[in-house]
Design a protein around this motif. Structure first.
Motif, PDB file in Angstrom:
ATOM      1  N   THR A  35      13.872  13.014 -11.203  1.00 33.55           N
ATOM      2  CA  THR A  35      13.864  13.900 -12.360  1.00 33.55           C
ATOM      3  C   THR A  35      13.673  13.148 -13.670  1.00 33.55           C
ATOM      4  O   THR A  35      13.669  13.753 -14.726  1.00 33.55           O
ATOM      5  N   GLY A  36      13.535  11.812 -13.621  1.00 34.82           N
ATOM      6  CA  GLY A  36      13.394  11.027 -14.833  1.00 34.82           C
ATOM      7  C   GLY A  36      11.972  11.061 -15.365  1.00 34.82           C
ATOM      8  O   GLY A  36      11.114  11.820 -14.910  1.00 34.82           O
ATOM      9  N   THR A  37      11.726  10.201 -16.327  1.00 35.36           N
ATOM     10  CA  THR A  37      10.412  10.126 -16.950  1.00 35.36           C
ATOM     11  C   THR A  37       9.350   9.625 -15.991  1.00 35.36           C
ATOM     12  O   THR A  37       8.189  10.026 -16.055  1.00 35.36           O
ATOM     13  N   TYR A  38       9.752   8.756 -15.066  1.00 32.37           N
ATOM     14  CA  TYR A  38       8.805   8.145 -14.137  1.00 32.37           C
ATOM     15  C   TYR A  38       9.264   8.346 -12.699  1.00 32.37           C
ATOM     16  O   TYR A  38      10.467   8.384 -12.426  1.00 32.37           O
ATOM     17  N   SER A  39       8.304   8.460 -11.786  1.00 29.55           N
ATOM     18  CA  SER A  39       8.603   8.422 -10.363  1.00 29.55           C
ATOM     19  C   SER A  39       7.400   7.850  -9.642  1.00 29.55           C
ATOM     20  O   SER A  39       6.280   7.851 -10.160  1.00 29.55           O
ATOM     21  N   LEU A  40       7.639   7.368  -8.450  1.00 29.89           N
ATOM     22  CA  LEU A  40       6.673   6.523  -7.754  1.00 29.89           C
ATOM     23  C   LEU A  40       6.164   7.158  -6.474  1.00 29.89           C
ATOM     24  O   LEU A  40       6.925   7.783  -5.730  1.00 29.89           O
ATOM     25  N   LEU A  41       4.875   6.970  -6.216  1.00 35.24           N
ATOM     26  CA  LEU A  41       4.278   7.236  -4.918  1.00 35.24           C
ATOM     27  C   LEU A  41       3.806   5.912  -4.337  1.00 35.24           C
ATOM     28  O   LEU A  41       3.235   5.074  -5.058  1.00 35.24           O
ATOM     29  N   VAL A  42       4.029   5.717  -3.048  1.00 38.10           N
ATOM     30  CA  VAL A  42       3.589   4.512  -2.346  1.00 38.10           C
ATOM     31  C   VAL A  42       2.665   4.939  -1.215  1.00 38.10           C
ATOM     32  O   VAL A  42       3.066   5.687  -0.325  1.00 38.10           O
ATOM     33  N   SER A 312      13.840   1.582 -13.317  1.00 41.51           N
ATOM     34  CA  SER A 312      14.433   0.923 -12.155  1.00 41.51           C
ATOM     35  C   SER A 312      13.881   1.456 -10.837  1.00 41.51           C
ATOM     36  O   SER A 312      13.700   0.704  -9.876  1.00 41.51           O
ATOM     37  N   GLY A 313      13.603   2.755 -10.776  1.00 41.80           N
ATOM     38  CA  GLY A 313      13.072   3.319  -9.541  1.00 41.80           C
ATOM     39  C   GLY A 313      11.674   2.829  -9.233  1.00 41.80           C
ATOM     40  O   GLY A 313      11.361   2.501  -8.081  1.00 41.80           O
ATOM     41  N   VAL A 314      10.823   2.776 -10.256  1.00 36.73           N
ATOM     42  CA  VAL A 314       9.464   2.273 -10.059  1.00 36.73           C
ATOM     43  C   VAL A 314       9.513   0.793  -9.701  1.00 36.73           C
ATOM     44  O   VAL A 314       8.825   0.330  -8.779  1.00 36.73           O
ATOM     45  N   LEU A 315      10.342   0.032 -10.409  1.00 40.96           N
ATOM     46  CA  LEU A 315      10.479  -1.395 -10.127  1.00 40.96           C
ATOM     47  C   LEU A 315      10.915  -1.642  -8.693  1.00 40.96           C
ATOM     48  O   LEU A 315      10.300  -2.432  -7.963  1.00 40.96           O
ATOM     49  N   SER A 316      11.988  -0.986  -8.266  1.00 40.07           N
ATOM     50  CA  SER A 316      12.528  -1.261  -6.935  1.00 40.07           C
ATOM     51  C   SER A 316      11.577  -0.803  -5.840  1.00 40.07           C
ATOM     52  O   SER A 316      11.438  -1.472  -4.806  1.00 40.07           O
ATOM     53  N   GLY A 317      10.896   0.330  -6.058  1.00 38.14           N
ATOM     54  CA  GLY A 317       9.964   0.810  -5.050  1.00 38.14           C
ATOM     55  C   GLY A 317       8.787  -0.118  -4.863  1.00 38.14           C
ATOM     56  O   GLY A 317       8.384  -0.412  -3.726  1.00 38.14           O
ATOM     57  N   ILE A 318       8.208  -0.593  -5.960  1.00 44.01           N
ATOM     58  CA  ILE A 318       7.069  -1.500  -5.858  1.00 44.01           C
ATOM     59  C   ILE A 318       7.506  -2.858  -5.349  1.00 44.01           C
ATOM     60  O   ILE A 318       6.846  -3.465  -4.496  1.00 44.01           O
ATOM     61  N   GLU A 319       8.642  -3.358  -5.821  1.00 48.37           N
ATOM     62  CA  GLU A 319       9.095  -4.673  -5.382  1.00 48.37           C
ATOM     63  C   GLU A 319       9.429  -4.694  -3.891  1.00 48.37           C
ATOM     64  O   GLU A 319       9.092  -5.649  -3.181  1.00 48.37           O
ATOM     65  N   SER A 320      10.081  -3.644  -3.388  1.00 49.84           N
ATOM     66  CA  SER A 320      10.425  -3.622  -1.967  1.00 49.84           C
ATOM     67  C   SER A 320       9.175  -3.528  -1.099  1.00 49.84           C
ATOM     68  O   SER A 320       9.096  -4.143  -0.031  1.00 49.84           O
ATOM     69  N   THR A 321       8.181  -2.781  -1.559  1.00 55.73           N
ATOM     70  CA  THR A 321       6.917  -2.696  -0.832  1.00 55.73           C
ATOM     71  C   THR A 321       6.208  -4.043  -0.859  1.00 55.73           C
ATOM     72  O   THR A 321       5.691  -4.516   0.168  1.00 55.73           O
ATOM     73  N   PHE A 322       6.193  -4.658  -2.027  1.00 55.70           N
ATOM     74  CA  PHE A 322       5.589  -5.992  -2.151  1.00 55.70           C
ATOM     75  C   PHE A 322       6.253  -6.975  -1.190  1.00 55.70           C
ATOM     76  O   PHE A 322       5.570  -7.764  -0.515  1.00 55.70           O
ATOM     77  N   ALA A 323       7.582  -6.962  -1.129  1.00 52.99           N
ATOM     78  CA  ALA A 323       8.304  -7.908  -0.278  1.00 52.99           C
ATOM     79  C   ALA A 323       7.902  -7.746   1.183  1.00 52.99           C
ATOM     80  O   ALA A 323       7.707  -8.738   1.902  1.00 52.99           O
TER      81      ALA A 323
END
Length: 332
Positions: A35-42, A312-323
């Motif tokens: 519900t925040g300003t940003y959200s992520l699709l992977v 934080s949500g975008v960061l953690s989602g992209i970083e975990s996928t990257f890892a």
């Protein structure tokens, strides 16, 4: 010594792969519900049906700028929205009529306002969907179902009003093929206006770590900045493609102490993403995601769009996928 350091980092990432995968699963489940300003699709972990669902939320307008559009579910949704009274406008890259032609004709026949891109840019490589002038989806990948199954890509939903207003202003000018100097809103990164300087600032500002997932890794200025970061003590990891094209740049990173893994274009995961995560896990962490590759055309001659955020949500989602991708890649 640099290759020993790289091996140690790979081992550390592998040890945390299960944790990274779990974090990704949580992100994939909650991204659309955020519900925040940003959200992520992977992608491809999540379906591109999320993009169709986003289009279907439109009440007044849909504006799309897309390098490649070859997805009948998307074109059908756009035509249906136009027939329902929603104002739909689409810019498709004019250098790729062989790919975009079917979508162009379908949209035009359905009453959608569709145009090929301005010749002012080498390519219009931007990949953005904006609904009701209130919410934009900025993607690293195209809406081309030919590649959905294997391409690693990301999309970030952005409801920041300054960002969306800036995106719509540029869309209107590009649709009319008139000149415009884009503004960055709060978080945007435009080509050919300021992407190289913005990405250089992100890389040069890193103090602890840089994780990069990049299809094209061939811009000298950016690679030099990455090497300089490693030399000042920043831990650098790269997930890339095609060592035959970018091997000399990968050599520079590895020789400076960084770690590189690659994927083959012959099968399995295809790294189409363009992301940078700087200083993950710190209070100054930032992430870039967008259409910009590390190339001269992409940074200085194309129409491109990305964004840099600290969400934080975008960061953690992209970083975990990257890892996960780093752990599963072939060490260079």
């Amino acid at each position: 010594m640099p290759r020993i350091s790289a091996a140690a980092r790979r081992a550390a990432v592998a040890a945390g792969a299960l944790l990274a995968s779990a974090a990704l699963a949580v992100t994939a489940t909650t991204a659309q519900a955020a519900t925040g300003t940003y959200s992520l699709l992977v992608f491809p972990d999540q379906s591109h049906n999320a993009v169709v669902s986003f289009i279907n939320t439109a009440a007044t307008s849909v504006d799309i700028t897309m390098y490649e559009l070859r997805d009948t579910s998307v074109t059908s949704a756009l035509v249906a929205k136009q027939k329902a009274g929603v104002k739909v406008r689409v810019i498709l890259d004019g250098q790729h009529t062989s790919v975009n032609g079917t979508a162009f004709n379908t949209l035009r026949s359905g009453g959608v306002g569709v145009t090929y891109s301005s010749s002012a840019f080498v390519y219009t490589h931007q990949k953005t969907v904006t609904v009701d002038s209130a919410k934009s989806l900025v993607m690293t990948g195209n809406l081309d179902s030919t590649y959905y199954a294997n391409d690693r890509d990301y999309g970030v939903f952005d409801t920041d009003s300054a960002d969306v207003a800036a995106i719509e202003r540029v869309f209107a000018a590009d649709y009319a093929k008139t000149a415009v100097t884009p503004t960055d809103g709060d978080n945007l990164v435009w080509s050919p206006t300021d992407s190289q300087s913005r990405l250089l600032a992100l890389i040069n500002g890193a103090q602890h770590s840089l994780d990069l997932e990049q299809l094209e890794f061939g811009d000298t200025a950016l690679v030099n900045a990455i090497v300089a970061a490693e030399q000042r003590g920043v831990a650098v990891r790269v997930v890339g493609m095609d060592p035959s094209s970018y091997g000399s740049y990968f050599d520079e990173v590895v020789n400076a102490g960084g770690s590189v893994v690659t994927y083959s274009s012959s099968g399995g995961l295809y790294v189409h993403a363009k992301v940078i995560v700087a200083d993950y896990g710190t209070t100054t962490a930032k992430v870039f995601a967008g259409s910009e590759n590390f190339s001269d055309n992409s940074l200085n001659h194309n129409r491109e769009l990305g964004l840099i955020v600290s969400d934080s949500g975008v960061l953690s989602g992209i970083e975990s996928t990257f890892a996960t991708d780093f752990a599963n890649g072939t060490p260079y």
